[in-house]
Design an enzyme around this catalytic site. Structure first.
Site, PDB file in Angstrom:
ATOM      1  N   HIS A 153      25.384  26.151  47.014  1.00 17.47           N
ATOM      2  CA  HIS A 153      25.050  26.873  48.252  1.00 17.47           C
ATOM      3  C   HIS A 153      25.290  26.002  49.479  1.00 17.47           C
ATOM      4  O   HIS A 153      24.572  26.090  50.473  1.00 17.47           O
ATOM      5  CB  HIS A 153      23.609  27.420  48.210  1.00 17.47           C
ATOM      6  CG  HIS A 153      23.462  28.556  47.230  1.00 17.47           C
ATOM      7  ND1 HIS A 153      23.741  29.861  47.572  1.00 17.47           N
ATOM      8  CD2 HIS A 153      23.122  28.568  45.924  1.00 17.47           C
ATOM      9  CE1 HIS A 153      23.544  30.631  46.502  1.00 17.47           C
ATOM     10  NE2 HIS A 153      23.182  29.874  45.497  1.00 17.47           N
ATOM     11  N   ASP A 195      28.759  25.539  50.350  1.00 18.74           N
ATOM     12  CA  ASP A 195      30.116  25.857  50.850  1.00 18.74           C
ATOM     13  C   ASP A 195      30.079  26.697  52.123  1.00 18.74           C
ATOM     14  O   ASP A 195      30.795  26.419  53.084  1.00 18.74           O
ATOM     15  CB  ASP A 195      31.032  26.466  49.764  1.00 18.74           C
ATOM     16  CG  ASP A 195      30.529  27.747  49.133  1.00 18.74           C
ATOM     17  OD1 ASP A 195      29.376  28.165  49.416  1.00 18.74           O
ATOM     18  OD2 ASP A 195      31.291  28.348  48.345  1.00 18.74           O
ATOM     19  N   SER A 239      32.687  32.131  37.774  1.00 21.49           N
ATOM     20  CA  SER A 239      33.781  32.527  38.661  1.00 21.49           C
ATOM     21  C   SER A 239      34.895  33.298  37.974  1.00 21.49           C
ATOM     22  O   SER A 239      36.085  33.055  38.215  1.00 21.49           O
ATOM     23  CB  SER A 239      34.387  31.304  39.368  1.00 21.49           C
ATOM     24  OG  SER A 239      33.473  30.773  40.269  1.00 21.49           O
ATOM     25  N   SER A 246      35.508  36.250  38.704  1.00 18.56           N
ATOM     26  CA  SER A 246      36.162  37.027  39.767  1.00 18.56           C
ATOM     27  C   SER A 246      37.158  36.171  40.538  1.00 18.56           C
ATOM     28  O   SER A 246      38.270  36.615  40.833  1.00 18.56           O
ATOM     29  CB  SER A 246      35.133  37.667  40.690  1.00 18.56           C
ATOM     30  OG  SER A 246      34.147  36.756  41.059  1.00 18.56           O
ATOM     31  N   GLU A 267      37.695  38.832  48.403  1.00 16.74           N
ATOM     32  CA  GLU A 267      36.353  38.939  47.810  1.00 16.74           C
ATOM     33  C   GLU A 267      35.333  39.412  48.845  1.00 16.74           C
ATOM     34  O   GLU A 267      34.503  40.274  48.571  1.00 16.74           O
ATOM     35  CB  GLU A 267      35.948  37.585  47.222  1.00 16.74           C
ATOM     36  CG  GLU A 267      34.544  37.604  46.653  1.00 16.74           C
ATOM     37  CD  GLU A 267      34.358  36.767  45.408  1.00 16.74           C
ATOM     38  OE1 GLU A 267      35.355  36.344  44.787  1.00 16.74           O
ATOM     39  OE2 GLU A 267      33.192  36.535  45.051  1.00 16.74           O
ATOM     40  N   ASP A 317      34.783  28.602  44.873  1.00 19.16           N
ATOM     41  CA  ASP A 317      35.340  29.036  43.594  1.00 19.16           C
ATOM     42  C   ASP A 317      36.865  29.161  43.651  1.00 19.16           C
ATOM     43  O   ASP A 317      37.581  28.769  42.734  1.00 19.16           O
ATOM     44  CB  ASP A 317      34.741  30.386  43.189  1.00 19.16           C
ATOM     45  CG  ASP A 317      33.229  30.399  43.286  1.00 19.16           C
ATOM     46  OD1 ASP A 317      32.634  29.301  43.250  1.00 19.16           O
ATOM     47  OD2 ASP A 317      32.647  31.491  43.413  1.00 19.16           O
ATOM     48  N   TYR A 370      22.033  36.783  47.533  1.00 16.84           N
ATOM     49  CA  TYR A 370      22.986  35.770  47.991  1.00 16.84           C
ATOM     50  C   TYR A 370      23.195  35.917  49.501  1.00 16.84           C
ATOM     51  O   TYR A 370      23.137  34.942  50.251  1.00 16.84           O
ATOM     52  CB  TYR A 370      24.301  35.929  47.219  1.00 16.84           C
ATOM     53  CG  TYR A 370      25.347  34.883  47.542  1.00 16.84           C
ATOM     54  CD1 TYR A 370      25.486  33.740  46.763  1.00 16.84           C
ATOM     55  CD2 TYR A 370      26.200  35.041  48.635  1.00 16.84           C
ATOM     56  CE1 TYR A 370      26.439  32.784  47.057  1.00 16.84           C
ATOM     57  CE2 TYR A 370      27.154  34.093  48.941  1.00 16.84           C
ATOM     58  CZ  TYR A 370      27.280  32.965  48.139  1.00 16.84           C
ATOM     59  OH  TYR A 370      28.232  32.022  48.444  1.00 16.84           O
TER      60      TYR A 370
HETATM   61  C1  GLA Z   1      28.843  31.443  44.154  1.00 17.77           C
HETATM   62  C2  GLA Z   1      29.781  31.632  45.340  1.00 17.77           C
HETATM   63  C3  GLA Z   1      30.229  30.295  45.897  1.00 17.77           C
HETATM   64  C4  GLA Z   1      29.060  29.351  46.150  1.00 17.77           C
HETATM   65  C5  GLA Z   1      28.134  29.318  44.938  1.00 17.77           C
HETATM   66  C6  GLA Z   1      26.887  28.520  45.196  1.00 17.77           C
HETATM   67  O1  GLA Z   1      29.536  30.876  43.107  1.00 17.77           O
HETATM   68  O2  GLA Z   1      30.893  32.377  44.947  1.00 17.77           O
HETATM   69  O3  GLA Z   1      30.970  30.504  47.073  1.00 17.77           O
HETATM   70  O4  GLA Z   1      28.371  29.721  47.308  1.00 17.77           O
HETATM   71  O5  GLA Z   1      27.753  30.612  44.533  1.00 17.77           O
HETATM   72  O6  GLA Z   1      27.193  27.183  45.357  1.00 17.77           O
END
Ligand code: GLA
Length: 405
Positions: A45, A47, A140, A142, A179, A191, A243
């Protein structure tokens, strides 16, 4: 006995996607690309706060077999989903495409929206998708699909972006736009960068302030270690409000503090003093301390292969990251906490949740050869707690999105 979910070889992935394309849309030429899922070693969390993170690409990949068309139609099939889907590229816009095809046609849309391809060159295609990245596990899947679609379209439409890191950086931005705007998940950029810009045997130190990267050697086998991924099977969804709510708290806090992003917070105690809401204070404390943990983690890796006290210090940072995500950021889940506690009790050097949280996966850093024992301990603890049976995989650092054939 606990089994580890195998990654496909490139040949197997390519064969599966090609066969699906032929079975569904008939025989003919096709080209194949693949892109990996990821785990994040530390820096969660951060990025979307212009911070630092340290993902590694999984050996588990999503494969697309693609055949160009002359019209503006996209026909899609996935081995993981029922039925086929048809989308007209002219109909793609925010809110218009439901479900998994949004990740593919969203990329096509974003390439045009970013001005990287003129609309007339953005012709349709038939695509078959298959994947060994566990779905909905916080690994990830997606982003892997978006990135596989991105490098496929890059080549199909003759853009030439995938050939160097600058071009891949632009493709990553395209995938994030797909996305955020077409699939409707307000995620950061970690990701997609991990999937497109990683290097085998390395972790990717990503600075989300300016997109700069450094490949940090992460050859676990050489260090006598392995990274176990524990997919808790606890339901996980990024499109729901949690989120987005975290992201919003961070943006509000940055505004209140008068900084462009939480990355710019240099004096944490002063920043915490300046914020009224105790909840927002905890969110900020997580982000700022987590960015600092990434720096310390990378310093330790830079000091040489993880061993002795340095390995212990890595584990301590992983534990602190997990505690911060659980207590301050409140994105863990009972399944993740149990997986982490059990892995550490069973001998892991360190363990933490990975990815967005609210379910999903945890990682555990182990001595090589211990995965079976730790996985069995986690499975037993899940059975005792009445949780679903977890799935396990090993994560030696894999390579980036690439053409397979
Ligand atoms: C998900 C989101 C990322 C990042 C993580 C937490 O994977 O897709 O962009 O924010 O959560 O680090």
């Amino acid at each position: 006995m606990t089994t580890l979910l195998p990654a496909w070889t490139d040949d197997e992935g390519a064969r599966r996607a090609r066969d699906l394309l032929t079975r569904t849309f008939g025989p003919g030429e096709a080209r194949v690309w693949s892109a990996p899922g990821r785990v994040n070693l530390i820096g969660e969390h951060t990025d979307y706060n212009a911070g630092l993170c340290l993902p590694v690409a999984l050996p588990h990949r999503t494969v697309v077999a693609v055949r160009p068309r002359r019209d503006r139609t996209v026909r899609l099939v996935s081995a993981q989903e029922d039925g086929t889907r048809i989308v007209d590229l002219d109909d793609v816009r925010p809110g218009a495409v439901a479900g998994w095809p949004a990740y593919v046609v969203g990329v096509a849309w974003a390439l045009v929206a970013e001005g990287l391809v003129p609309r007339e060159r953005a012709t349709g295609f038939d695509v078959a998708v298959d994947s060994c990245v566990p779905y909905g596990a916080g690994l990830s899947s997606s982003a892997a699909l978006e990135c596989a679609a991105a490098i496929a379209l890059d080549e199909l439409w003759g853009l030439g972006l995938a050939g160097d890191d600058a071009g891949r950086t632009r493709l990553a931005a395209v995938c994030v736009r797909a996305e955020n705007e077409i699939a409707g998940a307000p995620t950061g950029g970690m990701d997609q960068s991990a999937s497109l810009r990683s290097r085998r045997g390395h972790a990717l130190l990503l600075d989300c302030r300016d997109g700069a990267t450094r490949h940090v050697p992460f050859d676990l086998a050489a260090a006598g270690l392995e990274l176990l991924v524990i997919d808790t099977r606890a339901p996980h969804a990024l499109v729901d409000g949690q989120y987005a709510a975290r992201r919003e708290s961070c943006e509000t806090a940055a505004r209140e503090l008068g900084v462009a992003s939480l990355r710019e917070v240099t004096d944490l105690p002063a920043a915490l003093d300046a914020l009224d809401d105790p909840l927002v204070r905890r969110r900020v404390r997580h982000v700022v301390t987590e960015i600092d943990r990434v720096e310390r983690f990378v310093d330790l890796l830079d000091g040489g292969p993880p061993a002795g006290p340095r390995l212990g210090a890595l584990g301590t940072l992983m534990a602190a990251s997990h505690a911060s995500l659980r207590d301050d950021y409140e994105v863990s889940a009972p399944e993740l906490d149990l997986a982490v506690d059990t892995a550490v009790a069973a001998g892991a050097h360190g363990a933490r949740m990975t990815g967005g949280g609210f379910g999903g996966s945890a990682i555990a850093l182990l001595d090589a050869g211990h995965a079976g024992r730790v996985a069995a301990a986690v499975t037993d603890s899940f059975t005792a707690a009445g949780f679903a049976e977890p799935v396990f995989l090993l994560a030696p650092a894999g390579g980036p999105a690439a053409r397979l054939g």
